[in-house]
Design a protein around this motif. Structure first.
Motif, PDB file in Angstrom:
ATOM      1  N   GLY A   1       0.743  -1.336  -0.101  1.00 13.52           N
ATOM      2  CA  GLY A   1      -0.126   0.082  -0.025  1.00 13.52           C
ATOM      3  C   GLY A   1       0.793   1.319   0.002  1.00 13.52           C
ATOM      4  N   GLN A   2       2.089   1.032  -0.218  1.00  8.69           N
ATOM      5  CA  GLN A   2       2.994   2.419  -0.172  1.00  8.69           C
ATOM      6  C   GLN A   2       2.952   2.992  -1.611  1.00  8.69           C
ATOM      7  OE1 GLN A   2       7.174   1.590   0.240  1.00  8.69           O
ATOM      8  NE2 GLN A   2       7.741   3.762   0.281  1.00  8.69           N
ATOM      9  N   PRO A   3       2.473   4.405  -1.562  1.00  4.07           N
ATOM     10  CA  PRO A   3       2.479   4.911  -2.827  1.00  4.07           C
ATOM     11  C   PRO A   3       3.907   5.269  -3.430  1.00  4.07           C
ATOM     12  CG  PRO A   3       2.241   6.371  -1.067  1.00  4.07           C
ATOM     13  CD  PRO A   3       2.113   5.220  -0.461  1.00  4.07           C
ATOM     14  N   VAL A   4       3.896   5.052  -4.693  1.00  4.45           N
ATOM     15  CA  VAL A   4       5.219   5.140  -5.296  1.00  4.45           C
ATOM     16  C   VAL A   4       5.158   5.877  -6.637  1.00  4.45           C
ATOM     17  CG1 VAL A   4       6.322   3.105  -4.351  1.00  4.45           C
ATOM     18  CG2 VAL A   4       5.197   3.001  -6.589  1.00  4.45           C
ATOM     19  N   ALA A   5       6.129   6.603  -6.961  1.00  2.00           N
ATOM     20  CA  ALA A   5       6.407   7.105  -8.468  1.00  2.00           C
ATOM     21  C   ALA A   5       7.103   6.410  -9.400  1.00  2.00           C
ATOM     22  CB  ALA A   5       6.910   8.711  -8.077  1.00  2.00           C
ATOM     23  N   LEU A   6       6.431   5.744 -10.239  1.00  2.00           N
ATOM     24  CA  LEU A   6       7.134   5.071 -11.222  1.00  2.00           C
ATOM     25  C   LEU A   6       7.563   5.832 -12.552  1.00  2.00           C
ATOM     26  CD1 LEU A   6       6.698   1.277 -11.772  1.00  2.00           C
ATOM     27  CD2 LEU A   6       6.756   2.874 -13.846  1.00  2.00           C
ATOM     28  N   LYS A   7       8.731   6.028 -12.840  1.00  4.49           N
ATOM     29  CA  LYS A   7       9.118   6.526 -14.116  1.00  4.49           C
ATOM     30  C   LYS A   7       9.412   5.389 -15.276  1.00  4.49           C
ATOM     31  CE  LYS A   7      11.449  10.422 -14.372  1.00  4.49           C
ATOM     32  NZ  LYS A   7      12.456  11.705 -14.129  1.00  4.49           N
ATOM     33  N   LEU A   8       8.708   5.679 -16.198  1.00  7.26           N
ATOM     34  CA  LEU A   8       9.096   4.860 -17.341  1.00  7.26           C
ATOM     35  C   LEU A   8       9.706   5.696 -18.206  1.00  7.26           C
ATOM     36  CD1 LEU A   8       8.129   1.876 -18.317  1.00  7.26           C
ATOM     37  CD2 LEU A   8       6.182   3.288 -19.368  1.00  7.26           C
TER      38      LEU A   8
END
Length: 611
Positions: free
Chosen positions: A45-52
């Motif tokens: 449930g931890q929010p993450v920012a995923l950079k593609l």
């Protein structure tokens, strides 16, 4: 960065992937020259920012190699006021990385919307930035692109963001002609001239940021990015104009903005100077920002707790196909999580944001031209979506193309790669370089943190211990920061990795050695027998587990009193994988607030295989 109108997030567009490597993508955070950033969640449930990463970089094998090296370097960085990199991959069709995320406002956006900060807030901002840089530099990394867009303002203080992938682009077809990735108006003189950058280069950028944050005025005058960069490169002949800056700020500017890197102030001294002039502890963030700015940050936190729904297609048939693709991606994400992957188990937007970090934050590209009409071609890993229809009324989906302008530094032969707004490659995360203060060696093995040798406790042999040959070092003095958990969550720790899994939940601590939780009777729970060791040899450590074991739990009140765990305490345990782990506390940081909050622990972890 382009985001949703009045929000920190924008809906997913029809051509956006719905899942990557087991991560369910929920909303857009931003897009720039290096790639697109999405909101997602871990299985816990931890929010993450995923950079593609963009296709043109991902198809370059040299980039992939450097990306792997530099992100691994960034993952060594642990400390306060940092947004750590949690996960990454270079083997798929498109490389990606995931960082921790909470919404906030970049310093660039704050200055544009609200004007200069009060001087006390500037000193807190710069002091915390100095502390963050100290941790970055201790891990052998140089940021190399510190600027207002890469400082995030949050309710819990400022954060340094975007270190980890900029250097990976330095040898691609975009830069093989001698280009320099960076932002000219915040470069050091040596960086602007194309010379080697060291930790001192980051301190020059800090001085420029302090000047702009306090007054809105750049020490090297007005003009475009190229013009200011040229003046910085020639600072020996054209020194910065420090007239008109507050008297209290002048010593800081003078110590940072010296042409000679060897004469610039260090991070520890800078942090101490800022704390003195701020007139309060650097970690006291009660009302640290002006009220309008604080209210905007609070609004962004609320907005991130309810991300926008994906943009759907207008026509029934196409819309149904799009919905089916999204549902299939969600099911794939849930299946991946159920199989034990790192990605989320379809937790969705209802999880909310409950961390103290922000994700990879692309810098503003507000003045870049809109992206050409039509979606990019889908990657091999993502099924081709139906052709997009116009977005719903009221939302403009045009995002930024990776337009580059080449500017030649007069008289120096240096090529800078800039976005069309002159701000540099805003989408990249800046440099994660393995660098010594005197020189930089690309491709060197991961070094241990610079401070580990001097801070290690003295050791003494154990007469009754087995021979030293029985223990093989897996890793030594790996930095690990154990933060007090937020409400109703637990921070789980796997010492075999080592890794921290913050904002976890009850029952998710399998194969972990300890958890720092805030449910029921909050405190620090040892899931494997843990003892206090008088020294740091493996023999002493193993003896301590059997002869000086702690109780299985230290309550929040015990931790608050600071008697059981202090700076220099050495904890040892036999891990769930059968290894011998030593966790050495290098710093205990109190937290302010109500209800006797527990402290944070900065530690170094050593692991031995036994037998």
């Amino acid at each position: 960065m382009i985001i949703g109108t009045g929000s920190v997030l924008a809906p997913l567009e029809p051509h956006d992937p719905r899942e990557t490597a087991g991560y369910r993508l929920i909303a857009r955070i931003g897009e720039g020259g290096m790639g697109t950033v999405y909101l997602s969640h871990t299985r816990g449930g931890q929010p993450v920012a995923l950079k593609l990463i963009r296709r043109e970089f991902g198809q370059d094998p040299d980039f992939r190699g450097r990306f792997e090296q530099e992100v691994r370097a960034a993952r060594r960085v642990q400390g306060y006021h940092l947004v750590p990199v949690l996960d990454h991959d270079t083997t798929g069709p498109l490389p990606w990385l995931a960082s921790e995320f909470v919404p906030g406002l970049s310093l660039h956006d704050a200055l544009s919307a609200y004007g200069p900060l009060p001087l006390a807030a500037v000193f807190q901002l710069i002091g915390c930035t100095a502390r963050a840089l100290g941790s970055i530099h201790a891990a052998g990394v140089v940021h190399r692109d510190l600027k207002p867009a890469n400082l995030l303002l949050g309710a819990a203080g400022p954060y340094v963001i975007d270190f980890g992938i900029a250097r990976a682009a330095d040898g691609t077809q975009l830069t093989r002609t001698g280009g320099v990735i960076g932002t000219p108006q915040y470069m050091s003189p040596e960086h602007a001239l194309g010379a080697e950058t060291t930790t001192a280069s980051d301190l020059f950028a800090v001085g420029l940021i302090a000047a702009v944050a306090a007054t809105g005025r750049h020490p090297y005058g007005e003009g475009g990015a190229t013009a200011i960069g040229v003046r910085i490169a020639n600072t020996d002949r054209l020194p910065p104009d420090l007239n008109g800056y507050p008297a209290e700020l002048r010593p800081l500017l003078e110590r940072c903005l010296t042409p000679d890197p060897a004469e610039r102030i260090g991070t520890d001294e800078l942090a101490a100077m800022c704390e003195l002039f701020a007139g309060q502890p650097l970690n006291d963030f009660d009302g640290w920002l002006p009220e309008p700015l604080g209210l905007e940050i609070a609004r962004r936190v609320r907005a991130a707790e309810n991300p926008p729904a994906p943009t759907v297609l207008d026509s029934g048939g196409a819309g149904g196909a799009g919905a089916g693709a999204a549902a299939g991606a969600g099911a794939a994400a849930a299946a991946a999580a159920a199989a034990g992957g790192f990605g989320p188990a379809g937790t969705g937007a209802g999880t909310g944001v409950s961390g103290a970090f922000a994700g990879v934050h692309d810098a503003d590209t507000a003045f870049a031209p809109p992206r050409p009409a039509g979606p990019p071609r889908p990657s091999a890993a993502t099924p081709a979506p139906p052709a997009p229809a116009p977005a719903p009324k009221g939302f403009r989906g045009g995002l930024v193309a990776a337009s580059l302008v080449v500017a030649v530094l007069a008289g120096a032969g240096t090529v800078w790669l800039l976005d069309e707004d002159g701000s540099g490659d805003d989408a990249k995360a800046p440099a994660a370089r393995q660098e010594n203060p005197a020189a930089s060696v690309s491709g060197s093995p991961d070094p241990a943190p610079a401070s580990s040798a001097s801070s290690a406790p003295k050791t003494s042999p154990s007469a009754s211990a087995p021979p030293k040959a029985a223990y093989t070092v897996v890793f030594q003095d790996k930095p690990l920061t154990l933060r007090a958990p937020s409400s109703s969550t637990g921070t789980h720790v796997d010492l075999d990795a080592p890794k921290v899994v913050p904002n976890g939940r009850i029952g998710e601590d399998k194969e972990m050695e300890l958890t720092y939780h805030d449910w029921s009777d909050a405190g620090l729970v040892f899931l494997t027998a843990t003892g206090k060791s008088p020294g740091s040899t493996p023999e002493e450590c193993k003896d301590a587990v059997g002869t000086n074991a702690l109780t299985s739990k230290l309550t929040k009140d015990q931790l608050h009193e600071g008697k059981e765990l202090t700076k220099g305490t050495v904890l040892c345990t036999v891990t769930s994988d059968g290894n011998l782990a030593m966790l050495r506390i290098t710093e205990v940081v109190p937290n302010k607030g109500n209800f006797r909050p527990a402290p944070d622990y900065v530690t170094a972890v050593t692991l031995w295989k036994t037998g």
